[in-house]
Design an enzyme around this catalytic site. Structure first.
Site, PDB file in Angstrom:
ATOM      1  N   GLY A 243       1.085  -1.365   0.139  1.00 20.04           N
ATOM      2  CA  GLY A 243      -0.176   0.011   0.074  1.00 20.04           C
ATOM      3  C   GLY A 243       0.878   1.226   0.113  1.00 20.04           C
ATOM      4  CD  GLN A 337       4.887  32.130  -1.745  1.00 22.01           C
ATOM      5  OE1 GLN A 337       3.637  31.521  -1.053  1.00 22.01           O
ATOM      6  NE2 GLN A 337       5.164  33.067  -1.696  1.00 22.01           N
ATOM      7  CD  GLU A 364      -2.424   2.699   2.117  1.00 20.59           C
ATOM      8  OE1 GLU A 364      -1.488   1.785   1.635  1.00 20.59           O
ATOM      9  OE2 GLU A 364      -3.362   2.729   1.433  1.00 20.59           O
TER      10      GLU A 364
END
Ligand code: CAA
Length: 382
Positions: A243, A337, A364
């Site tokens: 994952g 920015q 995760e």
């Protein structure tokens, strides 16, 4: 590590890019605004093999490798991170759970519909009082004389929870055994005893619906245990290794989108009579963004490549997730920015990238947990 991609890998990447650019990108702002679950797009991803990328064709998947998964998730995340969350959980945490740890009968029963995107899969580990400290879970599965289990408890932050048909659940089967007293179960959300709680109002990845779920005397049959009793924690950790590569790929996709938008902007936006890309302070940002993006992508591919070699890849996955998520957050910040007021406006996707990037440092396994995993694995000191 081989840095070239096979024809099959490049083809899957192209398929993902086409769906991402033609279907997912155009509705990303709508899904972010409304939080509407993108069921149609998920079905389309499934029809094209992208909801079960590493699932063998005999179980309904694309039969590809971990590098292909990374390439595809990057493309989808660059269009919309919420779709990538759904895709990553479905692939890495659900399909992978059954394929790596399930019985042949479980593979036949549960994988095809999920890999084809006709149904959605989820993964339930976290509880309101146990996030990073996953062994502190309280959800309880009590074995009955006939071998079935009665499950009671609650789980939080379940990605795709509101729509999932099947869920891989972790529950305590023997409280005296700590990590070794946790087991994994397949849950059918259509059965009595399963319920859904409140949906989380989130900062980002808003269309990847997330909710609490609860179990009240839910009965799991003996053949719905995944692996053996007591193996659940190791199964969860093993799945999270995969994952974490998925989340790293998602972070790379978000970072790439923010970087590419910034490149276009510094060419066209003029200030003091010149394109802002001619100013050294902007050039420094672009150069630093490029270095962090490339490093994140290479580390993510290295983790996938290590997994594909059949070697243990916990450290590589943690390094990739930590580096890519922090790169995504930093790059999205710089991109806002560079865009100035337009970066702060909902008329452009920069503020969405900024909000979406943040979750990659949290779910995760937080960045702090990744640092802990890396340091423990490297030093051998716990
Ligand atoms: N693979 C296989 N086994 C593993 C493993 C791995 N990667 N990591 C640990 N183990 C094994 C250990 O070898 C140990 O086995 P033994 O008992 O046989 O020695 C056992 O698991 C326990 O390991 P630890 O003692 O290291 O466990 P710990 O309690 O110290 O915790 C941790 C380790 C790294 C902090 C772990 O709890 C962790 O990763 N926490 C974060 C949880 C997390 O990532 N949650 C995410 C929620 S899911 C989500 O976000 C999904 C979503 O929907 C998006």
């Amino acid at each position: 590590m081989d840095l070239s991609f096979s024809d099959e890998q490049s083809m899957l990447q192209q398929v993902a890019r086409r769906i991402a650019q033609e279907r997912i990108g155009p509705s990303a702002a709508h899904h972010d605004e409304t939080g509407e679950y993108p069921l149609e797009n998920i079905r389309l991803l499934g029809e094209n093999g992208l909801m079960g990328i590493e699932v063998p064709a005999e179980y309904g998947g694309a039969g590809m490798d971990p590098v292909s998964s990374v390439l595809a998730i990057i493309e989808v995340a660059a269009a919309d991170a919420a779709h990538a969350t759904i895709m990553s959980v479905n692939n890495s945490l659900f399909c992978n759970a059954v394929l790596s740890h399930g019985s042949e009968a479980q593979k036949q029963l549960y994988v095809r519909a999920i890999a084809e995107g006709r149904e959605i899969g989820a993964f339930a580990l976290t509880e309101s009082q146990s996030g990073s400290d996953a062994t502190a879970m309280r959800c309880r599965a009590v074995r009955q004389e006939d071998g079935s289990y009665v499950i009671n408890g609650q789980k939080s932050w379940i990605t795709s929870g509101p729509v999932a048909r099947y869920i891989v659940l972790f529950a305590v089967t023997d409280p005296a055994l700590g990590a070794r007293g946790i087991s994994a179960f397949m849950v059918d959300t259509g059965r009595p005893g399963f319920g859904r709680g409140k949906t989380e109002p989130k900062l980002g990845v808003r269309a990847s619906a997330t909710c609490e779920i609860e179990f009240r005397d839910y009965v799991a049959q003996a053949d719905e245990l995944i692996g053996h009793e007591g193996q659940g924690f190791k199964i969860a950790m093993n799945l999270l290794d995969s994952g974490r590569i998925g989340i790293a790929a998602q972070a790379v996709g978000i970072a790439r989108a923010a970087y590419e938008a910034s490149l276009a902007y510094v060419r066209e936006r003029k200030s003091f009579g010149a394109p802002i890309g001619s100013f050294q302070m902007i050039q420094a940002k672009i150069a630093d963004m490029k270095c962090r993006l490339d490093a994140a992508q290479l580390l993510t591919l290295r983790a996938a490549w290590t997994k594909a070699q059949g070697r243990r890849f916990s450290t590589e996955a943690a390094v990739a997730k930590l580096s890519a998520s922090e790169a995504a957050m930093w790059i999205a910040h710089q991109a806002v920015q560079i865009h100035g007021g337009m970066g702060y406006s909902k008329e452009m996707p920069l503020e969405r990238y900024f909000r979406d990037a943040k979750i990659t440092e949290i779910y995760e396994g937080t960045s702090e947990i990744q640092r802990m995993v890396i340091a423990r694995n490297e030093s051998g000191v716990r």
